[in-house]
Design an enzyme around this catalytic site. Structure first.
Site, PDB file in Angstrom:
ATOM      1  N   ASN A 227      11.499   6.279  12.199  1.00 21.42           N
ATOM      2  CA  ASN A 227      11.990   4.921  12.446  1.00 21.42           C
ATOM      3  C   ASN A 227      13.513   4.925  12.435  1.00 21.42           C
ATOM      4  OD1 ASN A 227      13.006   4.335   9.672  1.00 21.42           O
ATOM      5  ND2 ASN A 227      10.861   4.790   9.203  1.00 21.42           N
ATOM      6  N   ASP A 298       4.306   4.570   7.600  1.00 16.74           N
ATOM      7  CA  ASP A 298       3.022   4.195   7.012  1.00 16.74           C
ATOM      8  C   ASP A 298       1.907   5.152   7.406  1.00 16.74           C
ATOM      9  OD1 ASP A 298       3.875   1.934   5.602  1.00 16.74           O
ATOM     10  OD2 ASP A 298       3.973   0.779   7.466  1.00 16.74           O
ATOM     11  N   LYS A 308       3.203  22.937  21.344  1.00 15.25           N
ATOM     12  CA  LYS A 308       3.568  21.669  21.978  1.00 15.25           C
ATOM     13  C   LYS A 308       2.387  21.122  22.792  1.00 15.25           C
ATOM     14  CE  LYS A 308       6.727  19.616  25.253  1.00 15.25           C
ATOM     15  NZ  LYS A 308       7.690  19.825  26.314  1.00 15.25           N
ATOM     16  N   PRO A 325       0.690   7.972   1.516  1.00 13.95           N
ATOM     17  CA  PRO A 325       0.649   7.366   0.181  1.00 13.95           C
ATOM     18  C   PRO A 325       1.744   6.311   0.062  1.00 13.95           C
ATOM     19  CG  PRO A 325       1.546   9.608   0.094  1.00 13.95           C
ATOM     20  CD  PRO A 325       1.035   9.392   1.485  1.00 13.95           C
ATOM     21  N   ASP A 326       1.465   5.227  -0.638  1.00 14.53           N
ATOM     22  CA  ASP A 326       2.502   4.229  -0.914  1.00 14.53           C
ATOM     23  C   ASP A 326       3.238   4.683  -2.181  1.00 14.53           C
ATOM     24  OD1 ASP A 326       4.011   2.018  -1.810  1.00 14.53           O
ATOM     25  OD2 ASP A 326       2.737   0.664  -0.651  1.00 14.53           O
ATOM     26  N   PHE A 343      12.218  -2.325  -1.237  1.00 13.84           N
ATOM     27  CA  PHE A 343      12.899  -2.943  -0.096  1.00 13.84           C
ATOM     28  C   PHE A 343      11.858  -3.322   0.946  1.00 13.84           C
ATOM     29  CE2 PHE A 343      17.591  -2.774   0.232  1.00 13.84           C
ATOM     30  CZ  PHE A 343      17.862  -2.370  -1.070  1.00 13.84           C
ATOM     31  N   LYS A 360       4.518 -10.291  -1.144  1.00 12.26           N
ATOM     32  CA  LYS A 360       4.642  -8.832  -1.059  1.00 12.26           C
ATOM     33  C   LYS A 360       5.037  -8.249  -2.413  1.00 12.26           C
ATOM     34  CE  LYS A 360       6.161  -5.480   2.177  1.00 12.26           C
ATOM     35  NZ  LYS A 360       6.517  -5.344   3.547  1.00 12.26           N
ATOM     36  N   LYS A 364       2.895  -5.546  -4.559  1.00 15.84           N
ATOM     37  CA  LYS A 364       3.440  -4.251  -4.992  1.00 15.84           C
ATOM     38  C   LYS A 364       3.554  -4.165  -6.513  1.00 15.84           C
ATOM     39  CE  LYS A 364       4.970  -2.539  -0.848  1.00 15.84           C
ATOM     40  NZ  LYS A 364       4.886  -1.176  -0.347  1.00 15.84           N
TER      41      LYS A 364
END
Ligand code: C5P
Length: 420
Positions: A227, A298, A308, A325-326, A343, A360, A364
Site C-alpha cells: 500500500n 490485511d 514469475k 494476523p492482526d 492507527f 473500531k 480492537k
C-alpha cells in the site's frame, strides 16, 4: 548555561585530535554540564588521563577490569553504572578501529563495553586520515552505526595532522558543543518550535515497541501486494519518543527513510514477519507501550509462486488469499497488556472518520486509536489526526507529522500516568 544539569560521558580513543577534546570538556562545563571522561588505552597515548582528570574534576576510567574507587561505581559493573546517570555518550575522537568495534558489538575496552551496554544516545565524532575514512571498510562500519541509530558527527574537511588534506578531521570543539546544545539544551525558541509541546523526558525509561510503513506480501519473485504508506508518521513518532526519553524499537516495513537518532530499527517485509518480530521485541524489551502505525496488508497470497507467473497463464486469478494476523489485536490480548495505540487510515471525510473511530477502538480493545485520511497523508510531511479514547474523539489541527507526534506522545504519557 545551556546545558545545566546535563551529564555527558566523553569517550576518547586513539587519535591526535584528542587535544581538541580538552577544550570541549572545558566548554561543556562552562555551559553547566558535568562530564565523565572514559579513555581507551590508545587514547591515553595521545593526551594523558591526568589532563582530563584535572579538566573534568573527576577520575578518568579506562580499565574494564578494575572497579573505580572512591566516587566511582562500587558494584564492580562500571560499564553499566557509568552510563546510568548520563544523558548521552559522545566519542570524540572516534578512531577507525573503535568505530569497527562499535559496528561489530565488540567489547575490548571499558569504553566499548559501556557503549554496548548503554540505553542512552550514542554520538560518534570520527577523526582519522582521509584514506582511512574513505576506505570501504570504514564506510561500511559507519553505515552500520547509522543503521543502529547512532549519530555520526562530521568528520570535517581540511588539513590533517599527517600532512594530507581531505575528509577525516575531528569537528571543532565549538561545533561538537553546538550539536549537544541543539539536542540536549533548552528547546529552540523559533516560532515553529513554540507550537511543539515540550515532551523532553515525559516517557523517561519507558520501553516502546512500534511499527511503521507498509508491508509487502510477495505473489511471485517480481510481484506483490502493498500500500502507499511511506512510514513518515511512524518515523516521526519514533524520533519524538526518543526525545521523550523512551527506549524505542521500531519495526519497519519496506520504506526509504533514515533511522531516527537513538532508535533501534528492525526491517521486515511481510505482515507475518512483522507479527513475529513485534511479539519477540515486546517480550525481550518488556515493552510498556505498543504503537501500531504500520499499514499492515490485511491479506496475503496463500503461497508465493517460485517463478514469475506468465501473463497468459491465468493463474493470477487463481491466487488464494488468506488473512494476515492482526498484530495490534494480538498485542492487546497479551498479559501483561502493553498500553496499545492503533492507527486507522480511512478514506472519506473527517465526519466519516469521527463516526467510525469509537466502534473500531472498541473492536480492537485498545485505549487510544488515532484516525487519519489515508489518501490525504500517505507520503506527505503533514497530516491531520483525530484521537479517540475513553473521553471521545478530538480533532487536532493540521500540522507537520513531527508536531503531531509530539501531541500524540503527550497524550500517551497521560495514559501511562493514569495506568500506573
Ligand atoms: O483494522 P485496521 O487495519 O483499520 O486497523 C489499523 C490498525 O491496526 C493499525 O494500528 C495497524 O497497525 C493495525 N493492524 C495490525 N495488523 C493487521 C492490520 C492492522 O496490527 N493485520
Amino acid at each position: 548555561m545551556r546545558l545545566l544539569h546535563r551529564h555527558f560521558i566523553i569517550g576518547i580513543t586513539g587519535g591526535i585530535a584528542a587535544y581538541k577534546t580538552c577544550e570541549l570538556v572545558r566548554r561543556l562545563q562552562d555551559e553547566g554540564a558535568t562530564v565523565q571522561v572514559i579513555m581507551t588505552e590508545a587514547g591515553t597515548r595521545f593526551v594523558s588521563a591526568l589532563t582530563f582528570q584535572a579538566l573534568s574534576g573527576r577520575p578518568v576510567y579506562s580499565d574494564p577490569w578494575t572497579s573505580p574507587e572512591g566516587s566511582g561505581p562500587a558494584n564492580g559493573m562500571p560499564h553499566i553504572d557509568l552510563s546510568r546517570e548520563a544523558d548521552a555518550i559522545l566519542i570524540a575522537p572516534a578512531s577507525a578501529d573503535f568505530i569497527a568495534q562499535l559496528a561489530n558489538g565488540q567489547t575490548e575496552s571499558l569504553l566499548a563495553t559501556l557503549c554496548l551496554a548503554r540505553e542512552i544516545p550514542l554520538l560518534v565524532a570520527p577523526a582519522m586520515n582521509r584514506q582511512m575514512w574513505q576506505n570501504p571498510a570504514t564506510q561500511r562500519n559507519i553505515a552500520a552505526l547509522r543503521e543502529d541509530g547512532i549519530t555520526i558527527l562530521g568528520p570535517g574537511r581540511g588539513d590533517q595532522a599527517c600532512g594530507e588534506v581531505g575528509d577525516g578531521r575531528l569537528l571543532e570543539p565549538e561545533e561538537l558543543l553546538q550539536h549537544l546544545v541543539d539536542r540536549f539544551g533548552p528547546q529552540s525558541s523559533a516560532p515553529e518550535a513554540a507550537r511543539f509541546p515540550n515532551i523532553r523526558g515525559i516517557l523517561q525509561g519507558a520501553s516502546i515497541v512500534m511499527t511503521a510503513g507498509p508491508t509487502f506480501e510477495p505473489i511471485d519473485p517480481v510481484r506483490g501486494i502493498t500500500n502507499r504508506s511511506s512510514g513518515k508518521m511512524g518515523f516521526a513518532i519514533a524520533q519524538a519518543a526518543v526525545l521523550a526519553g523512551a527506549r524505542v524499537t521500531l519495526i519497519a516495513g519496506p520504506v526509504h527513510l533514515p533511522t531516527p537518532e537513538g532508535v533501534a530499527r528492525i526491517d521486515v517485509q511481510t505482515a507475518e514477519q512483522m507479527h513475529q518480530t513485534v511479539m519477540q521485541c515486546i517480550q525481550s524489551t518488556s515493552a510498556e507501550i505498543f504503537i501500531g502505525v504500520a499499514a499492515v496488508a490485511d491479506w496475503r497470497p496463500e503461497t508465493t509462486q517460485p517463478g514469475k507467473i506468465k501473463k497468459n497463464s491465468g493463474s493470477l486469478q487463481d491466487i488464494r488469499w488468506v488473512e494476515n494476523p492482526d498484530i495490534l489485536a494480538a498485542v492487546a490480548r497479551l498479559q501483561p497488556t502493553p498500553i496499545c495505540v492503533g492507527f486507522a487510515a480511512e478514506s472519506g471525510s473527517l465526519d466519516d472518520l469521527r463516526a467510525l473511530l469509537p466502534a473500531k477502538r472498541q473492536r480492537k480493545q485498545i485505549p487510544l486509536l488515532v484516525g487519519n485520511i489515508g489518501a490525504e497523508t500517505f507520503g506527505e510531511d503533514t497530516n491531520q489526526i483525530m484521537l479517540c479514547d475513553d473521553h471521545g474523539v478530538t480533532l487536532l489541527p493540521p500540522a507537520s507529522k513531527l508536531e503531531l507526534a509530539h501531541h500524540l506522545l503527550t497524550h500517551i504519557a497521560t495514559l501511562r500516568h493514569h495506568s500506573t
